[in-house]
Design a protein around this motif. Sequence first.
Motif, mmCIF file in Angstrom:
data_model
loop_
_atom_site.group_PDB
_atom_site.id
_atom_site.type_symbol
_atom_site.label_atom_id
_atom_site.label_comp_id
_atom_site.label_asym_id
_atom_site.label_seq_id
_atom_site.Cartn_x
_atom_site.Cartn_y
_atom_site.Cartn_z
ATOM 1 N N SER A 296 10.360 25.608 35.167
ATOM 2 C CA SER A 296 11.720 26.135 35.038
ATOM 3 C C SER A 296 11.770 27.630 34.769
ATOM 4 O O SER A 296 12.844 28.231 34.809
ATOM 5 C CB SER A 296 12.453 25.406 33.909
ATOM 6 O OG SER A 296 11.776 25.578 32.667
ATOM 7 N N ASP A 297 10.620 28.261 34.504
ATOM 8 C CA ASP A 297 10.595 29.685 34.154
ATOM 9 C C ASP A 297 9.548 30.405 34.995
ATOM 10 O O ASP A 297 8.748 31.197 34.490
ATOM 11 C CB ASP A 297 10.299 29.863 32.663
ATOM 12 C CG ASP A 297 10.774 31.199 32.104
ATOM 13 O OD1 ASP A 297 11.341 32.001 32.871
ATOM 14 O OD2 ASP A 297 10.571 31.439 30.894
ATOM 15 N N ARG B 209 13.929 34.451 39.609
ATOM 16 C CA ARG B 209 13.547 33.141 39.055
ATOM 17 C C ARG B 209 13.613 32.143 40.198
ATOM 18 O O ARG B 209 14.659 31.969 40.822
ATOM 19 C CB ARG B 209 14.467 32.732 37.908
ATOM 20 C CG ARG B 209 14.004 31.455 37.198
ATOM 21 C CD ARG B 209 14.941 31.048 36.074
ATOM 22 N NE ARG B 209 14.889 31.965 34.941
ATOM 23 C CZ ARG B 209 14.532 31.631 33.712
ATOM 24 N NH1 ARG B 209 14.166 30.379 33.442
ATOM 25 N NH2 ARG B 209 14.535 32.524 32.739
ATOM 26 N N GLU C 53 7.394 18.307 33.494
ATOM 27 C CA GLU C 53 8.087 19.591 33.598
ATOM 28 C C GLU C 53 7.470 20.576 32.620
ATOM 29 O O GLU C 53 6.878 20.182 31.609
ATOM 30 C CB GLU C 53 9.583 19.428 33.331
ATOM 31 C CG GLU C 53 10.282 18.531 34.328
ATOM 32 C CD GLU C 53 11.790 18.470 34.135
ATOM 33 O OE1 GLU C 53 12.307 19.254 33.298
ATOM 34 O OE2 GLU C 53 12.450 17.667 34.806
ATOM 35 N N SER C 54 7.602 21.858 32.925
ATOM 36 C CA SER C 54 7.036 22.884 32.071
ATOM 37 C C SER C 54 7.972 24.084 32.005
ATOM 38 O O SER C 54 8.574 24.469 33.011
ATOM 39 C CB SER C 54 5.669 23.337 32.606
ATOM 40 O OG SER C 54 5.163 24.420 31.843
ATOM 41 N N ASP C 55 8.071 24.678 30.815
ATOM 42 C CA ASP C 55 8.834 25.907 30.657
ATOM 43 C C ASP C 55 7.918 27.107 30.441
ATOM 44 O O ASP C 55 8.345 28.155 29.960
ATOM 45 C CB ASP C 55 9.836 25.784 29.500
ATOM 46 C CG ASP C 55 9.172 25.538 28.157
ATOM 47 O OD1 ASP C 55 7.930 25.440 28.107
ATOM 48 O OD2 ASP C 55 9.904 25.443 27.147
ATOM 49 N N GLN C 56 6.637 26.960 30.816
ATOM 50 C CA GLN C 56 5.705 28.084 30.728
ATOM 51 C C GLN C 56 6.193 29.229 31.617
ATOM 52 O O GLN C 56 6.603 29.026 32.769
ATOM 53 C CB GLN C 56 4.315 27.666 31.182
ATOM 54 C CG GLN C 56 3.527 26.881 30.167
ATOM 55 C CD GLN C 56 2.797 27.768 29.154
ATOM 56 O OE1 GLN C 56 2.585 28.952 29.386
ATOM 57 N NE2 GLN C 56 2.418 27.168 28.034
ATOM 58 N N LYS D 80 11.459 35.894 24.795
ATOM 59 C CA LYS D 80 12.803 35.486 25.193
ATOM 60 C C LYS D 80 13.646 36.643 25.713
ATOM 61 O O LYS D 80 14.743 36.436 26.235
ATOM 62 C CB LYS D 80 13.518 34.835 24.008
ATOM 63 C CG LYS D 80 13.866 35.795 22.869
ATOM 64 C CD LYS D 80 14.623 35.063 21.771
ATOM 65 C CE LYS D 80 15.080 36.023 20.652
ATOM 66 N NZ LYS D 80 15.893 35.310 19.628
ATOM 67 N N GLU E 18 16.530 32.855 25.957
ATOM 68 C CA GLU E 18 16.402 31.565 25.268
ATOM 69 C C GLU E 18 17.778 30.993 24.962
ATOM 70 O O GLU E 18 18.021 29.789 25.100
ATOM 71 C CB GLU E 18 15.599 31.755 23.988
ATOM 72 C CG GLU E 18 15.159 30.469 23.315
ATOM 73 C CD GLU E 18 14.252 30.743 22.123
ATOM 74 O OE1 GLU E 18 14.751 30.690 20.978
ATOM 75 O OE2 GLU E 18 13.073 31.045 22.362
#
Length: 507
Positions: free
Chosen positions: A63-64, A347, A363-366, A428, A475
């Motif tokens: 997601s990031d 993004r 899922e990952s927000d890395q 963030k 964030e």
Amino acid sequence: MMKLTRFPFLLVLLIVGTATAKQPNVVLIFADDLGYGDLSCYGATKIQTPHIDQLAEEGRKFSDAHSSSAVCTPSRYGLLTGQYPFRANDGKGIWKPTGLETPLLIDTDMLTIADVFKRQGYDTAAFGKWHLGFKEGENDWQEPLRPGPQDLGFDYYFGMPVVNSAPPYAYVENDHFYGSDPEDPLINVGRQGPGAHPLSKLPKAAGHRTPNFYKGQTKAYELFDDYEVGTKLAEKATDWIETRDEKPFFVYFAATQVHHPFTPAERFQGTSQAGLYGDFAHELDWIVGELRQSLEAIGEADNTLIIFTSDNGGMFNTGGKAAAKLGHQINGDLLGSKFGVWEGGHRVPFIAWWPGKIAAGSESDQLLSNVDLLATFAAIAGRELSAEEQQDSINLLPALVGEPEQPLRTEMVVTPNQPSHMALRKGKWMYIPARGDGGFATNIAATRLAGTPNSDIKNGKLKKSAPRAQLYDLEADVNQTTNVYSQYPEVVQQLAAELKAYQSHQK
């Protein structure tokens, strides 16, 4: 910046298998102008992408994830070299799409993702949009087109030499035009000059194309059909995959979807609820399915890592605007679009699929940048990188196959169309040292069409009272609705100093 310069060989063996097992294949699918909201697995409702969704259902969705630039050519430079594009060209950087006569933009002495695999015994191939120039000094389009992809680690290349909206409207295979006639060389006659090959007729809804500049290579022009580009590239790639033998292989598939002109094959036209833009995305999804099926046909699917991502965010061009009017959000709820440094410009979707290695449905927000694929691929191939080779790249293999407790990447630089808006992401915080997004003037106006609010903008225009720069807490506010530049002067001061260090090449 924190770097993971080495990935312990023992851990590589635990992920890949035994020391005698065949190394994993890697297929990298790089979409063109595909926005964060263009896939159904990322929230699209007017477009259905079942093949790509299946990769996410059976793999990991990020997601990031970001392109290193919001512009096509510099983003591709960052992807292939692991180096931020602002460092290119002897520090002058690469900021805009290449011109028709641009030479090869990557020094042949630089390590590329293809070199990483080739030097470890892989077969390597690139298909699709190149857009990084050919030859030295000035590209006169005389064969052989060297240096080019084959001088950057690719055994084979087939695709669009520039982009599907610009001449020459012909394919290149390795270092010659596909269908080349040495007695009929390509000649620049100027914009729509005498003898220039006419463009095929496309509907107005397909969007803009640059007029032709060239005559000659008539056979190559006859072999090109705007509506068959996706089919042709898929055929070439799957044929190449299905002829692999014992050696592991790396495929870089740079799709032309969803860049204008929007020319999906007839069988995809009218299949989406987002006009030709959505139909083109449906063709891209079909291509992904074809590539996966070719892996299954040779029994290599279970030993292959597929990564799917995009070169930058979606663009509010003819197709993007039409899709928006039909209710499709090309970049989801994100602010901004291609060419600009707001999140919608860089993004991007990022999906990793590797049976038995990557947890299904995870899922990952890395935080990751496309420059990170160089170090990540080196880890997969079992090659250690020197600090010079690694450049700005961080090995994110642990984030693909595991659950790191801490961020592997803690900061990143993103470049838009204008150098004045080169921005720094740290944790963030996103710091942009100017007003607006550094893209086209129409990007600000598009916020009204997209319905993406921002405290500096009113009715699609920048407020006169807007602060001189921007700071966002991603964030709390990933959609960048509120510029908090004035509220956190100490954060601004710190990030401004760090960004200046990057700009002066001290970081």
